[in-house]
Write a protein that holds these residues in place. Structure first.
Motif, PDB file in Angstrom:
ATOM      1  N   PRO A 100      27.721   2.497  -6.605  1.00 41.92           N
ATOM      2  CA  PRO A 100      26.555   2.799  -6.794  1.00 41.92           C
ATOM      3  C   PRO A 100      25.559   1.424  -6.437  1.00 41.92           C
ATOM      4  N   TYR A 101      25.909   0.499  -7.295  1.00 39.68           N
ATOM      5  CA  TYR A 101      25.068  -0.775  -7.452  1.00 39.68           C
ATOM      6  C   TYR A 101      25.209  -1.630  -5.798  1.00 39.68           C
ATOM      7  N   ALA A 102      26.415  -1.694  -5.585  1.00 38.75           N
ATOM      8  CA  ALA A 102      26.782  -2.149  -4.364  1.00 38.75           C
ATOM      9  C   ALA A 102      26.099  -1.307  -3.014  1.00 38.75           C
ATOM     10  N   ASP A 103      25.996  -0.123  -3.267  1.00 38.10           N
ATOM     11  CA  ASP A 103      25.360   0.690  -2.110  1.00 38.10           C
ATOM     12  C   ASP A 103      23.930   0.470  -2.220  1.00 38.10           C
ATOM     13  N   TYR A 104      23.460   0.290  -3.248  1.00 35.66           N
ATOM     14  CA  TYR A 104      21.845   0.036  -3.333  1.00 35.66           C
ATOM     15  C   TYR A 104      21.367  -1.456  -2.723  1.00 35.66           C
ATOM     16  N   ILE A 105      22.169  -2.440  -3.234  1.00 39.59           N
ATOM     17  CA  ILE A 105      22.032  -3.857  -2.875  1.00 39.59           C
ATOM     18  C   ILE A 105      22.102  -3.773  -1.220  1.00 39.59           C
ATOM     19  N   GLY A 106      23.085  -3.257  -0.613  1.00 35.64           N
ATOM     20  CA  GLY A 106      23.635  -3.094   0.815  1.00 35.64           C
ATOM     21  C   GLY A 106      22.708  -2.420   1.734  1.00 35.64           C
ATOM     22  N   THR A 107      22.091  -1.432   1.178  1.00 31.95           N
ATOM     23  CA  THR A 107      21.449  -0.360   2.111  1.00 31.95           C
ATOM     24  C   THR A 107      19.760  -0.201   1.955  1.00 31.95           C
ATOM     25  N   ARG A 108      19.348  -1.190   1.068  1.00 32.25           N
ATOM     26  CA  ARG A 108      17.965  -0.750   0.999  1.00 32.25           C
ATOM     27  C   ARG A 108      17.244  -1.248   1.916  1.00 32.25           C
ATOM     28  N   PRO A 109      16.125  -0.117   2.093  1.00 29.16           N
ATOM     29  CA  PRO A 109      15.498  -0.085   3.435  1.00 29.16           C
ATOM     30  C   PRO A 109      14.641  -1.456   3.486  1.00 29.16           C
ATOM     31  N   GLY A 110      14.504  -1.908   4.714  1.00 28.48           N
ATOM     32  CA  GLY A 110      13.626  -3.201   4.912  1.00 28.48           C
ATOM     33  C   GLY A 110      12.079  -2.965   4.211  1.00 28.48           C
ATOM     34  N   ALA A 111      11.931  -1.669   4.652  1.00 23.97           N
ATOM     35  CA  ALA A 111      10.496  -1.173   4.205  1.00 23.97           C
ATOM     36  C   ALA A 111      10.238  -1.372   2.758  1.00 23.97           C
ATOM     37  N   GLU A 112      11.160  -1.577   1.888  1.00 18.93           N
ATOM     38  CA  GLU A 112      10.998  -1.507   0.361  1.00 18.93           C
ATOM     39  C   GLU A 112      10.455  -3.127   0.337  1.00 18.93           C
ATOM     40  N   ARG A 113      11.023  -4.038   0.925  1.00 22.13           N
ATOM     41  CA  ARG A 113      10.638  -5.380   0.989  1.00 22.13           C
ATOM     42  C   ARG A 113       9.206  -5.838   1.667  1.00 22.13           C
ATOM     43  N   PHE A 114       9.300  -5.332   3.035  1.00 23.31           N
ATOM     44  CA  PHE A 114       8.276  -5.804   4.048  1.00 23.31           C
ATOM     45  C   PHE A 114       7.230  -4.757   4.451  1.00 23.31           C
ATOM     46  N   GLY A 115       7.298  -3.833   3.991  1.00 26.65           N
ATOM     47  CA  GLY A 115       6.388  -2.480   4.510  1.00 26.65           C
ATOM     48  C   GLY A 115       6.898  -2.170   5.887  1.00 26.65           C
ATOM     49  N   SER A 116       6.580  -1.034   6.367  1.00 31.35           N
ATOM     50  CA  SER A 116       7.097  -0.285   7.629  1.00 31.35           C
ATOM     51  C   SER A 116       6.092  -0.286   8.952  1.00 31.35           C
ATOM     52  N   HIS A 117       5.050  -0.940   8.572  1.00 31.02           N
ATOM     53  CA  HIS A 117       3.930  -1.120   9.619  1.00 31.02           C
ATOM     54  C   HIS A 117       3.176  -2.430   9.395  1.00 31.02           C
ATOM     55  N   GLY A 118       2.493  -2.835  10.194  1.00 33.41           N
ATOM     56  CA  GLY A 118       1.549  -4.040  10.100  1.00 33.41           C
ATOM     57  C   GLY A 118       0.320  -3.802   9.776  1.00 33.41           C
ATOM     58  N   LEU A 119      -0.287  -2.527   9.224  1.00 29.97           N
ATOM     59  CA  LEU A 119      -1.557  -2.336   8.771  1.00 29.97           C
ATOM     60  C   LEU A 119      -1.950  -2.486   7.377  1.00 29.97           C
ATOM     61  N   PHE A 120      -3.130  -3.474   7.026  1.00 29.69           N
ATOM     62  CA  PHE A 120      -3.414  -3.672   5.662  1.00 29.69           C
ATOM     63  C   PHE A 120      -4.594  -3.322   5.325  1.00 29.69           C
ATOM     64  N   THR A 121      -5.091  -3.308   4.001  1.00 24.63           N
ATOM     65  CA  THR A 121      -6.548  -3.273   3.881  1.00 24.63           C
ATOM     66  C   THR A 121      -6.654  -4.174   2.599  1.00 24.63           C
ATOM     67  N   ASP A 122      -7.848  -3.645   1.630  1.00 24.67           N
ATOM     68  CA  ASP A 122      -8.407  -4.362   0.633  1.00 24.67           C
ATOM     69  C   ASP A 122      -7.062  -4.487  -0.611  1.00 24.67           C
ATOM     70  N   ASP A 123      -7.104  -5.323  -1.432  1.00 28.81           N
ATOM     71  CA  ASP A 123      -6.139  -5.297  -2.433  1.00 28.81           C
ATOM     72  C   ASP A 123      -6.054  -4.234  -3.361  1.00 28.81           C
ATOM     73  N   GLY A 124      -4.773  -3.685  -3.647  1.00 28.59           N
ATOM     74  CA  GLY A 124      -4.517  -2.513  -4.352  1.00 28.59           C
ATOM     75  C   GLY A 124      -4.971  -1.144  -3.764  1.00 28.59           C
ATOM     76  N   VAL A 125      -4.998  -1.113  -2.445  1.00 25.14           N
ATOM     77  CA  VAL A 125      -5.254   0.163  -1.748  1.00 25.14           C
ATOM     78  C   VAL A 125      -4.040   0.233  -0.907  1.00 25.14           C
ATOM     79  N   GLN A 126      -3.269   1.381  -1.083  1.00 26.24           N
ATOM     80  CA  GLN A 126      -2.180   1.802  -0.189  1.00 26.24           C
ATOM     81  C   GLN A 126      -2.343   2.208   1.043  1.00 26.24           C
ATOM     82  N   VAL A 127      -1.798   1.640   1.988  1.00 29.55           N
ATOM     83  CA  VAL A 127      -1.918   2.096   3.347  1.00 29.55           C
ATOM     84  C   VAL A 127      -0.999   2.976   3.967  1.00 29.55           C
ATOM     85  N   LYS A 128      -1.151   4.249   4.225  1.00 26.94           N
ATOM     86  CA  LYS A 128      -0.303   5.024   4.915  1.00 26.94           C
ATOM     87  C   LYS A 128      -0.760   5.477   6.177  1.00 26.94           C
TER      88      LYS A 128
END
Length: 211
Positions: A100-128
């Protein structure tokens, strides 16, 4: 002296030519730098919640971690990720070979670290991105667009060669944007994306009068 190139215009509301597609394009096109981390504000995923339950069962002392206190207070993707990462690090000698731990480490989506797109806005505001696109398509007023571009050598010299630097700068200029466009601060909305082109790195900025 650095040569700063700008292109400033506004888009009128037009149902035949919806504006939302423009936001999607600048957020996902090749070369965009994916620096948005607002995804961390989303509720913790089911996968994260189950893994946290397992960690607490396997290593009860993990409940004393500051990261776990943060997670209990704010059960978001970001808080869950911080706790899981710390718990795995602290117990790595025992768990790295457990599936279970190895799977989590090996398959974490890149989006969890870097986001799935490049749009951003003010701090603390989620961009969907999908919601932003829909909002723009339904917007009845004008949308201002601004492109700011530098030569690569000037961007390198001035430190504007990363999306994070542009993002941080724009977040300090929200009041200036509101004043310049005569939009009340509590009605100003803006979104941006940084394109790290080889010769002319530039920022796309969308500004609208919102509720």
């Amino acid at each position: 002296m650095a040569r700063l190139v700008t292109k400033f215009k506004y888009l009128k509301a037009d149902q035949e030519k919806p504006i939302g597609g423009y936001a999607t394009y600048i957020a996902t096109r090749e070369g965009v730098e994916k620096i948005d981390e607002s995804f961390k504000l989303a509720p913790a995923t089911v996968k994260q919640q189950k893994l946290i339950e397992k960690i607490l069962g396997d290593f009860p002392d993990s409940a004393t971690m500051l990261e776990y206190e943060d997670y209990k207070r704010d059960k978001t993707v970001g808080a869950a990720s911080e706790f899981i990462t710390r718990a795995i690090e602290d117990n790595a000698h025992e768990i790295l070979n457990q599936k279970p731990y190895a799977d989590y480490i090996g398959t974490r989506p890149g989006a969890e670290r870097f986001g799935s797109h490049g749009l951003f806005t003010d701090d603390g505001v989620q961009v969907k991105l999908k919601e932003v696109s829909q909002e723009l398509n339904a917007h009845q007023g004008n949308v201002w667009t601004l492109i700011i571009s530098l030569r690569r050598e000037d961007a390198e010299r001035l430190g504007f060669n990363t999306g994070i630097r542009w993002r941080n700068m724009l977040r300090t200029q929200t009041q200036a944007l509101a004043d310049s466009l005569k939009i009340p601060m509590d009605h100003l909305k803006w979104y941006a994306a940084f394109h790290n082109e080889s010769h002319h790195p530039h920022i796309h900025l969308l500004i609208l009068y919102g509720d």
